[in-house]
Design a protein around this motif. Sequence first.
Motif, PDB file in Angstrom:
ATOM      1  N   SER A  46      32.978 -46.992   4.673  1.00 14.35           N
ATOM      2  CA  SER A  46      33.441 -47.866   3.594  1.00 14.35           C
ATOM      3  C   SER A  46      34.194 -47.072   2.526  1.00 14.35           C
ATOM      4  CB  SER A  46      32.250 -48.591   2.965  1.00 14.35           C
ATOM      5  OG  SER A  46      31.591 -49.408   3.924  1.00 14.35           O
ATOM      6  N   ALA A  47      33.684 -45.884   2.185  1.00 13.34           N
ATOM      7  CA  ALA A  47      34.381 -45.036   1.215  1.00 13.34           C
ATOM      8  C   ALA A  47      35.744 -44.601   1.754  1.00 13.34           C
ATOM      9  CB  ALA A  47      33.522 -43.816   0.885  1.00 13.34           C
ATOM     10  N   PHE A  48      35.824 -44.366   3.040  1.00 10.60           N
ATOM     11  CA  PHE A  48      37.091 -43.964   3.660  1.00 10.60           C
ATOM     12  C   PHE A  48      38.116 -45.085   3.565  1.00 10.60           C
ATOM     13  CE2 PHE A  48      39.129 -42.116   7.751  1.00 10.60           C
ATOM     14  CZ  PHE A  48      40.027 -41.416   6.982  1.00 10.60           C
ATOM     15  N   VAL A  49      37.688 -46.337   3.834  1.00 16.87           N
ATOM     16  CA  VAL A  49      38.594 -47.483   3.730  1.00 16.87           C
ATOM     17  C   VAL A  49      39.058 -47.669   2.293  1.00 16.87           C
ATOM     18  CG1 VAL A  49      38.808 -49.979   4.036  1.00 16.87           C
ATOM     19  CG2 VAL A  49      37.551 -48.628   5.715  1.00 16.87           C
ATOM     20  N   LEU A  50      38.113 -47.557   1.340  1.00 19.36           N
ATOM     21  CA  LEU A  50      38.465 -47.740  -0.067  1.00 19.36           C
ATOM     22  C   LEU A  50      39.453 -46.673  -0.529  1.00 19.36           C
ATOM     23  CD1 LEU A  50      38.065 -49.130  -2.792  1.00 19.36           C
ATOM     24  CD2 LEU A  50      36.060 -47.680  -3.161  1.00 19.36           C
ATOM     25  N   GLY A  51      39.225 -45.429  -0.181  1.00 16.94           N
ATOM     26  CA  GLY A  51      40.135 -44.356  -0.588  1.00 16.94           C
ATOM     27  C   GLY A  51      41.523 -44.531   0.000  1.00 16.94           C
ATOM     28  N   SER A  52      41.619 -44.951   1.268  1.00 17.61           N
ATOM     29  CA  SER A  52      42.925 -45.151   1.910  1.00 17.61           C
ATOM     30  C   SER A  52      43.654 -46.332   1.296  1.00 17.61           C
ATOM     31  CB  SER A  52      42.740 -45.367   3.414  1.00 17.61           C
ATOM     32  OG  SER A  52      42.144 -44.236   4.023  1.00 17.61           O
ATOM     33  N   ALA A  53      42.929 -47.387   0.942  1.00 14.72           N
ATOM     34  CA  ALA A  53      43.567 -48.571   0.355  1.00 14.72           C
ATOM     35  C   ALA A  53      44.058 -48.309  -1.069  1.00 14.72           C
ATOM     36  CB  ALA A  53      42.594 -49.741   0.361  1.00 14.72           C
ATOM     37  N   ALA A  54      43.320 -47.487  -1.842  1.00 12.01           N
ATOM     38  CA  ALA A  54      43.675 -47.249  -3.248  1.00 12.01           C
ATOM     39  C   ALA A  54      44.707 -46.155  -3.431  1.00 12.01           C
ATOM     40  CB  ALA A  54      42.415 -46.885  -4.041  1.00 12.01           C
ATOM     41  N   ALA A  55      44.939 -45.330  -2.419  1.00 13.14           N
ATOM     42  CA  ALA A  55      45.871 -44.211  -2.549  1.00 13.14           C
ATOM     43  C   ALA A  55      47.286 -44.717  -2.827  1.00 13.14           C
ATOM     44  CB  ALA A  55      45.840 -43.360  -1.275  1.00 13.14           C
ATOM     45  N   SER A  56      47.827 -44.331  -3.977  1.00 15.33           N
ATOM     46  CA  SER A  56      49.201 -44.693  -4.385  1.00 15.33           C
ATOM     47  C   SER A  56      49.424 -46.203  -4.347  1.00 15.33           C
ATOM     48  CB  SER A  56      50.231 -43.983  -3.480  1.00 15.33           C
ATOM     49  OG  SER A  56      50.067 -42.578  -3.552  1.00 15.33           O
ATOM     50  N   ASN A  57      48.390 -46.962  -4.693  1.00 14.79           N
ATOM     51  CA  ASN A  57      48.487 -48.425  -4.683  1.00 14.79           C
ATOM     52  C   ASN A  57      47.864 -48.955  -5.982  1.00 14.79           C
ATOM     53  OD1 ASN A  57      48.524 -51.180  -4.030  1.00 14.79           O
ATOM     54  ND2 ASN A  57      48.127 -50.763  -1.873  1.00 14.79           N
ATOM     55  N   PRO A  58      48.634 -49.039  -7.064  1.00 11.53           N
ATOM     56  CA  PRO A  58      48.078 -49.429  -8.371  1.00 11.53           C
ATOM     57  C   PRO A  58      47.349 -50.767  -8.355  1.00 11.53           C
ATOM     58  CG  PRO A  58      50.311 -48.563  -8.609  1.00 11.53           C
ATOM     59  CD  PRO A  58      50.065 -48.712  -7.149  1.00 11.53           C
ATOM     60  N   ALA A  59      47.851 -51.737  -7.595  1.00 16.37           N
ATOM     61  CA  ALA A  59      47.205 -53.050  -7.576  1.00 16.37           C
ATOM     62  C   ALA A  59      45.775 -52.951  -7.053  1.00 16.37           C
ATOM     63  CB  ALA A  59      48.018 -54.013  -6.719  1.00 16.37           C
TER      64      ALA A  59
END
Length: 446
Positions: A229-242
Motif C-alpha cells: 500500500s505504501a508503494f502504491v501511495l508513493g508511486s501515485a503521489a510522485a510529481s503529482n500535486p493533485a
Amino acid sequence: MRLISRGAALWLLHCCHIASVLGQTSESALTVVENKGGGGDDEEEEVTIDEDEGDLEVAQPTEEWQTLKPGQAVPAGSHVRLNLQTGQREVRLGEEQLKYWTQEHREKEETQSSFSPDELKRAMKKIKEDQSDTDQQDSVASKYRPLEELKRDLAQLEMLVETDAQIMRRLLEQFNSSNSTTEQRLSILLELEYMVHQVDNAQTLCSMGGLQLILQGLNSSDFRLQESSAFVLGSAAASNPAVQVKAVESGALQTLLTILATTQPLRVKKKVLFAVASLLRHFPYAQRHFLSHGGLQVLSELFRADGGGVLRTRIVTMLNDMISEKELISQAGLDPALDASHQERVRQYSKVSLQGELLEKGWCSLVPQLLESTEHDYREKALRALLAMAPVCADQYRSDGSLLGSLLSLRDQYQEMVQSEMIVGEENGYFAEIVELIDALQVKMK
C-alpha cells in the motif's frame, strides 16, 4: 471385227503396260482418278499404303507436285499422278492434308517460329514464377484465417476492451470484496502500482475512492499489505500535486509517520519512507504538516536505530532535497514574472522552518555519522546534506573534532583514488567529485 486406228492401238497398249508395271511393283491399292480439271496428259491417283513403312523410303509431299523416285513410297492420303509427257510419277498432298497444311498447321508453325529462344526462356521463367507465387499464396492462406471469419468469431465472443479507469474500478471492487484473500489483494496492489505511474490514472484512482482503500492497507496488521500500500501511495503521489493534496488532506502523512515510529520490518519502513518523500517533495504545505506532527523527531529516532545505513541514507537524501528546493525557490525569486504563482510558493516555503528544526533536533551531529560508512554513495549523500545544513550547523561543525578528523582522512583517501582515475584517463571522475565536496565543506567550516 471392228478395226481400230494405229494411234488408238498404241495408246491402249501403253495403258496396259502401265497397269502391268504398277501391278508388279506394289500390292498396295492404287486408284487412278480421272482428271476432272482438264489437266490434259496427266492422270491423278489417290494412294493408300498398307505395308510397313519402316522398310521403304517415304516421300514427304508438299502442296506442289514433285517427282517420285523409283521405289519410293508415299504417305496415306497423298495424291499421285502419272505425267504422260515425262512418264514419271508425281505426288503432292491430298485434299484433306492440303487443307490442314494451308490453314491450321501453317498458322501454328508461323506462331511457333515467331518466338526467339530468349523469349521462350523468359516465358518458361514466368511460368515457374507464377507457379511459385501460387504456391506461396496457398501456403500463406493455409496459415491465416480470412478477415470475415475473424470478425464473426470476435462478434460471437463479444469481446470487451476495458479502459484503465474500468480496470482500476474492477480491481478496487475485488480488493474491497470480503471474499478476496490476502494474496489476491497483494496482486491487486501490484497492478495498481504499475498503473498509477501515469498522472491521469493516479488522479482517477483517488476520485474512485482508491485512496481510502490504500489507507486501509497501511493500517492493516499484515506487513505485506502495509508495504504494498505504501508503494502504491508513493508511486501515485510522485510529481503529482493533485494526489499529494488529497493524500495529505486524508491524513496519509500521519499514518505513514505512525508506521515509522512503531516496530516494523525494514522492508516496510523503506517503502513508507519512499511514500513520505513523495508527499513532501515540492509541497511546502505537506512539509509544514510534517514538521508540526513531529516528523523530524520520528526520523531522528529511526536514524539512530538504523545500524546498516540503508534508512540513514534515505533520510539524509530526503532532508537534503527539502533544503535544496527551498533555496532554489529563493534564487528563482529574482524574476517573479516568470511564474505567476511564485510569490505564493515563496510565502508557503517561508512558513517551513526546516533548518531551525534540524538544529534543534540535533541533526548537525547526526548526519556526520553517515561518513563512517564504507559505501561511497552513503558518504556522498552525507557530504551533500552537510553542505546544505552548513548555514545553521557551521559552528557545531567547527567544534566537532571527529568530523574534522573524518574529513581529513577521507580527503587523503579519495585523493589517492583520484590519482588512480587520472592514470586510466578519468580526470573528472566520481572520486574527484567527492574531493570537491570535502573541500567545499572545509571552506564552509573556516
